[in-house]
Design a protein around this motif. Structure first.
Motif, short mmCIF file in Angstrom:
data_model
loop_
_atom_site.label_atom_id
_atom_site.label_comp_id
_atom_site.label_asym_id
_atom_site.label_seq_id
_atom_site.Cartn_x
_atom_site.Cartn_y
_atom_site.Cartn_z
N PHE B 69 0.84 -1.21 0.00
CA PHE B 69 0.00 0.00 0.00
C PHE B 69 0.87 1.26 0.00
O PHE B 69 0.62 2.20 -0.75
CB PHE B 69 -0.94 0.00 1.22
CG PHE B 69 -1.25 1.38 1.73
CD1 PHE B 69 -2.09 2.22 1.01
CD2 PHE B 69 -0.67 1.88 2.90
CE1 PHE B 69 -2.36 3.51 1.46
CE2 PHE B 69 -0.92 3.15 3.36
CZ PHE B 69 -1.77 3.98 2.64
N SER B 70 1.90 1.28 0.86
CA SER B 70 2.60 2.56 1.07
C SER B 70 3.43 2.98 -0.14
O SER B 70 3.87 4.13 -0.19
CB SER B 70 3.43 2.53 2.35
OG SER B 70 4.44 1.57 2.25
N GLY B 71 3.61 2.09 -1.12
CA GLY B 71 4.23 2.51 -2.37
C GLY B 71 3.42 3.64 -3.00
O GLY B 71 3.95 4.48 -3.73
N ALA B 72 2.12 3.67 -2.70
CA ALA B 72 1.23 4.69 -3.26
C ALA B 72 1.50 6.07 -2.65
O ALA B 72 1.24 7.09 -3.29
CB ALA B 72 -0.23 4.30 -3.02
N ILE B 73 2.03 6.09 -1.42
CA ILE B 73 2.22 7.39 -0.75
C ILE B 73 3.21 8.25 -1.55
O ILE B 73 2.90 9.40 -1.88
CB ILE B 73 2.73 7.19 0.71
CG1 ILE B 73 1.69 6.38 1.51
CG2 ILE B 73 2.99 8.52 1.39
CD1 ILE B 73 2.15 5.98 2.90
N SER B 74 4.38 7.66 -1.88
CA SER B 74 5.36 8.45 -2.64
C SER B 74 4.88 8.68 -4.09
O SER B 74 5.20 9.70 -4.69
CB SER B 74 6.73 7.79 -2.63
OG SER B 74 6.64 6.45 -3.03
N ALA B 102 -4.07 16.19 -2.07
CA ALA B 102 -3.26 15.04 -1.64
C ALA B 102 -3.91 14.27 -0.50
O ALA B 102 -3.91 13.03 -0.48
CB ALA B 102 -1.88 15.51 -1.23
N TYR B 103 -4.50 15.00 0.45
CA TYR B 103 -5.10 14.36 1.63
C TYR B 103 -6.26 13.45 1.21
O TYR B 103 -6.34 12.29 1.61
CB TYR B 103 -5.58 15.44 2.60
CG TYR B 103 -6.17 14.89 3.88
CD1 TYR B 103 -5.35 14.53 4.94
CD2 TYR B 103 -7.55 14.70 4.03
CE1 TYR B 103 -5.88 14.01 6.11
CE2 TYR B 103 -8.09 14.18 5.18
CZ TYR B 103 -7.25 13.84 6.23
OH TYR B 103 -7.78 13.31 7.37
N LYS B 104 -7.11 14.01 0.36
CA LYS B 104 -8.27 13.25 -0.13
C LYS B 104 -7.80 12.01 -0.91
O LYS B 104 -8.32 10.91 -0.72
CB LYS B 104 -9.10 14.17 -1.05
CG LYS B 104 -10.32 13.53 -1.65
CD LYS B 104 -11.01 14.54 -2.55
CE LYS B 104 -11.61 13.85 -3.74
NZ LYS B 104 -12.12 14.80 -4.74
N THR B 105 -6.79 12.19 -1.76
CA THR B 105 -6.29 11.08 -2.57
C THR B 105 -5.71 9.97 -1.70
O THR B 105 -5.97 8.79 -1.94
CB THR B 105 -5.20 11.60 -3.55
OG1 THR B 105 -5.66 12.80 -4.14
CG2 THR B 105 -4.88 10.59 -4.62
N SER B 233 -5.51 19.13 5.38
CA SER B 233 -6.50 18.22 5.95
C SER B 233 -7.89 18.71 5.56
O SER B 233 -8.20 19.89 5.71
CB SER B 233 -6.33 18.19 7.47
OG SER B 233 -7.29 17.35 8.01
N GLU B 234 -8.70 17.84 5.00
CA GLU B 234 -10.05 18.24 4.62
C GLU B 234 -11.02 17.11 4.94
O GLU B 234 -10.62 15.95 5.08
CB GLU B 234 -10.11 18.58 3.13
CG GLU B 234 -9.65 17.45 2.23
CD GLU B 234 -9.78 17.78 0.76
OE1 GLU B 234 -10.86 18.19 0.33
OE2 GLU B 234 -8.78 17.60 0.04
N LYS B 235 -12.28 17.47 5.07
CA LYS B 235 -13.29 16.46 5.38
C LYS B 235 -13.66 15.70 4.12
O LYS B 235 -14.04 16.30 3.12
CB LYS B 235 -14.53 17.13 5.97
CG LYS B 235 -14.74 16.78 7.43
CD LYS B 235 -16.10 17.19 7.90
CE LYS B 235 -16.35 16.53 9.25
NZ LYS B 235 -17.63 16.89 9.79
N VAL B 236 -13.49 14.41 4.17
CA VAL B 236 -13.89 13.59 3.02
C VAL B 236 -14.94 12.60 3.54
O VAL B 236 -14.60 11.64 4.22
CB VAL B 236 -12.68 12.82 2.43
CG1 VAL B 236 -13.08 12.12 1.15
CG2 VAL B 236 -11.50 13.75 2.18
N ALA B 373 0.07 8.12 7.52
CA ALA B 373 0.47 8.44 6.13
C ALA B 373 0.39 9.94 5.80
O ALA B 373 1.33 10.48 5.21
CB ALA B 373 -0.33 7.62 5.14
N PRO B 374 -0.70 10.67 6.16
CA PRO B 374 -0.73 12.10 5.83
C PRO B 374 0.42 12.88 6.47
O PRO B 374 0.88 13.88 5.93
CB PRO B 374 -2.07 12.57 6.40
CG PRO B 374 -2.90 11.35 6.49
CD PRO B 374 -1.95 10.24 6.81
N LYS B 375 0.91 12.38 7.61
CA LYS B 375 2.02 13.08 8.28
C LYS B 375 3.35 12.84 7.55
O LYS B 375 4.29 13.62 7.69
CB LYS B 375 2.14 12.60 9.74
CG LYS B 375 0.82 12.65 10.50
CD LYS B 375 0.91 13.47 11.73
CE LYS B 375 -0.37 13.75 12.47
NZ LYS B 375 -1.65 13.31 11.99
#
Lengths: 157, 498
Positions: B69-74, B102-105, B233-236, B373-375
């Motif tokens: 999964f975390s391959g998606a972060i970069s 980015a946060y939403k994605t 940071s946004e509300k999704v 992840a967002p951090k």
């Protein structure tokens, strides 16, 4: 002819065309030298790829012809990029001799400076901290092998 | 099947903590460009050598599930996929991050990775037997055609020019041919260089084409500060996120089936799912490749569903589905266990620990993906004039650590320069990477298929006698034909007239 020469796609297509023909000749010649059946030959697949590239290069030439002349893109920071590649290459040469710690710190100092960091104390501090952090994380924590440097061996260290 | 055993692991505190330990390593290793899940799993094998098999399996399953999964972060945050399976995620993920989403994605990627992983692990748990039987029916020509279909789809997907996409594939295949030939063992395309006899390793190619190319592109465009994506940071609402749930089931199915086929793995699954999404999603939020959230859903669901799929043939047939499962197979051997048709019956406890480790890994994926992840985006908030030299150092470590040889570092630099030139001239690098990964397998299966039909009277008929082969052949021909400029222009013309 002018229509072809004004388009980079067409020129690249011509280069790939030559490459594919050379690939076909090379595959057939190498296969003959091995003296074995085609079904076992290591050059069967390279031959198939060369034939595929042959048709694709023609397709690219035709695409280029349809597009006609194209504007030249200007790279603004060409020299900066070339210098960066040169520093990387020197880093690559130094790494096995002086080891990871010294060569990485030196690489970071030069590249930070090249990319626009102005203050020397900040550059040196950042380089040393970053090098140590990477070393602790990879070499000491994750046990990743990093080049140690042959110079220490010659110095008897 | 063995529900009580699975539950006993799910409630075991030591087991849970070990999965968490593996998951945290997986999160960082997957997110850092140049470090692969495969490499980390290989390192873990040496660390867990003296552990019990259950402890080792708990840590490795956590690392595997979260690392994929975390391959998606970069891929989303800096356009450098942490793994080949995340290449497709970067198509839409990075444009979305550049738009400030980015946060939403990341939230979408996390939730659909979770859904894909759970689907795959449940499929492994319940369908281990039947799917292995289907995979067993594949002939060498089917593996070849499946890879060819994947490459044809990728070549046409990633470039505006069909020819350029497939030229990139061709050169990737040439690179994959370098080294000792797997069938007769003679050196091929090595040009007398001893270092090339072992072939071109995937890691330096991947790190160079994605990592170093990005560094050079940023320097040449002087994008030192502007390219940094911001994490707001946004509300999704969960309701919005789950709107794609039913589509994701389809992508998860693709991922699980492709994962069960040895050699294909995450990159092919995500490309196939992405290509399917382009066809079945009528009105994407944005055009595909320009920030369509539907592309993230397809890619992330399918590549994570591959985990469970890849474990199926490994557990039931002792045939690993990808590099990580090959390493996991070695863990079993190290601990004196023998995966295969009798494994589930004779080692039911071990099978249950793999299932429980996978399910707990999914849970930690969700928690770490949403909270931590967002951090991690703080890394990309560092100015590029500081980040780029650091990425270069990471690229060098990644290339060197694969085989502990400096030649791979040189190869990484060469691939980086090649990737830069390709990017400037509109040649996509993703098809080249996929071709490098699949090339060896395609070559050996192609020659095996040719050898097998030599004794037959009607060679062509013998080669394409199976229904699976015919379907794969038709799919490949259709994909190629639909993208030939003359045909695609005619189709567009017909659609326009309507």
């Amino acid at each position: 002819m002018k229509k072809y020469l004004e388009n980079n796609d067409a020129i690249e297509g011509a280069i790939f065309f030559v490459f594919s023909v050379l690939g076909i000749i090379f595959s057939i010649k190498s296969h003959i030298a091995l003296d074995m059946e085609w079904k076992l030959s290591p050059y069967l697949f390279p031959l198939a790829i060369s034939i595929m590239l042959f048709f694709l290069s023609i397709s690219l030439i035709l695409e280029g012809r349809r597009k006609g002349s194209e504007e030249r893109k200007v790279v603004n920071h060409y020299m900066e990029m070339l210098l960066y590649i040169l520093i990387c290459f020197i880093y690559y040469l130094l790494l096995p001799f002086v080891g990871f710690l010294i060569s990485t710190a030196a690489f970071l100092i030069f590249t930070f400076r090249l990319l626009g960091l102005k203050k020397w104390p900040l550059i040196i501090l950042l380089s040393v901290i970053a090098t140590l952090f990477v070393y602790v994380l990879f070499a000491l924590t994750l046990h990743v092998m990093l080049p140690k440097g042959s110079i220490y061996y010659y110095l008897g260290l | 099947m063995y529900l009580d055993l699975v539950l006993s692991y799910l409630l075991n505190v030591r087991f849970i903590l070990l999965v968490l330990f593996g998951s945290v390593i997986g999160l960082f290793v997957g997110a850092i460009p140049g470090l692969s899940v495969t490499m980390a799993t290989a390192l873990l094998v040496s660390i867990t050598y003296t552990w019990t098999t259950n402890d080792a399996m708990a840590t490795i399953m956590g690392l595997y599930v979260v690392g994929v999964f975390s391959g998606a972060i970069s891929a989303i945050l800096i356009n450098i996929p942490g793994a080949p399976a995340s290449v497709v995620t970067a198509f839409d993920g990075y444009p979305l991050a550049k738009r400030g989403e980015a946060y939403k994605t990341l939230k979408y990627a996390t939730i659909y990775s979770f859904i894909g992983s759970v689907f795959g692990i449940l499929a492994m748990w319940t369908l281990c037997g039947p799917i292995s039987k289907i995979a067993l029916k594949f002939h060498p020509i089917d593996y070849f055609l499946l890879s060819l279909f994947g490459l044809a789809a990728v070549g046409s997907l990633t470039s505006k020019s069909f020819s350029k996409g497939l030229i990139s594939v061709s050169f990737g295949l040439f690179i994959a041919m370098i080294g000792l030939d797997s069938v007769v063992g003679s050196p091929r395309l090595t040009f007398g260089l001893r270092e090339l006899q072992a072939g071109v390793s995937t890691v330096p190619a991947l790190v160079g084409l994605f990592g170093f190319t990005e560094v050079l592109s940023s320097i040449s465009s002087n994008a030192m500060d502007a390219e940094v994506s911001e994490m707001k940071s946004e509300k999704v609402p969960l309701k919005d996120v789950l709107k794609h749930f039913w589509y994701s089931m389809y992508y998860a199915l693709i991922g699980t089936i492709v994962g069960a086929l040895p050699g294909a793995g995450g990159p092919v699954a995500s490309f196939l799912a992405y290509s399917s999404a382009e066809k079945i999603v009528r009105k994407p939020s944005r055009p595909f490749g320009e920030g369509a959230i539907e592309g993230i859903v397809a890619s992330e669901t399918s590549n994570n569903a591959c985990i469970g799929g890849a474990m199926i043939p490994m557990l039931a047939l002792a045939v690993p589905g990808d590099a990580v499962t090959a390493i996991i197979l070695s863990v079993f051997y190290v601990h004196g266990l023998q995966p295969g048709p009798m494994f589930i019956k004779t080692q039911s406890g071990m099978f249950a620990s793999v299932v429980a480790g996978g399910l707990l890994g999914c849970l930690f994926l969700l928690l770490l993906g949403l909270i931590v992840a967002p951090k991690l985006s703080k890394v990309i908030l560092v100015p590029k004039r500081i980040l780029l030299p650091l990425v270069t150092v990471l690229c060098i470590i990644g290339a060197f650590a694969a085989n502990n040889r400096m030649f791979d570092v040189l190869l990484m630099f060469l691939f980086g320069c090649l990737g830069y030139v390709m990017r400037r001239r509109g040649y996509p690098v993703a098809p080249m990477v996929l071709a490098i990964v699949l090339g060896g397998m395609m070559d050996s299966n192609f020659r095996r298929a040719v050898s097998l039909v030599q004794s037959e009277e009607h060679k062509i008929a013998a080669m394409f006698s199976s229904p699976i082969t015919i379907v794969l052949l038709l799919l490949t021909i259709l994909t190629l034909l639909m993208n030939v400029p003359v045909v695609s222009n005619r189709i567009k013309g017909i659609k326009g007239r309507r």
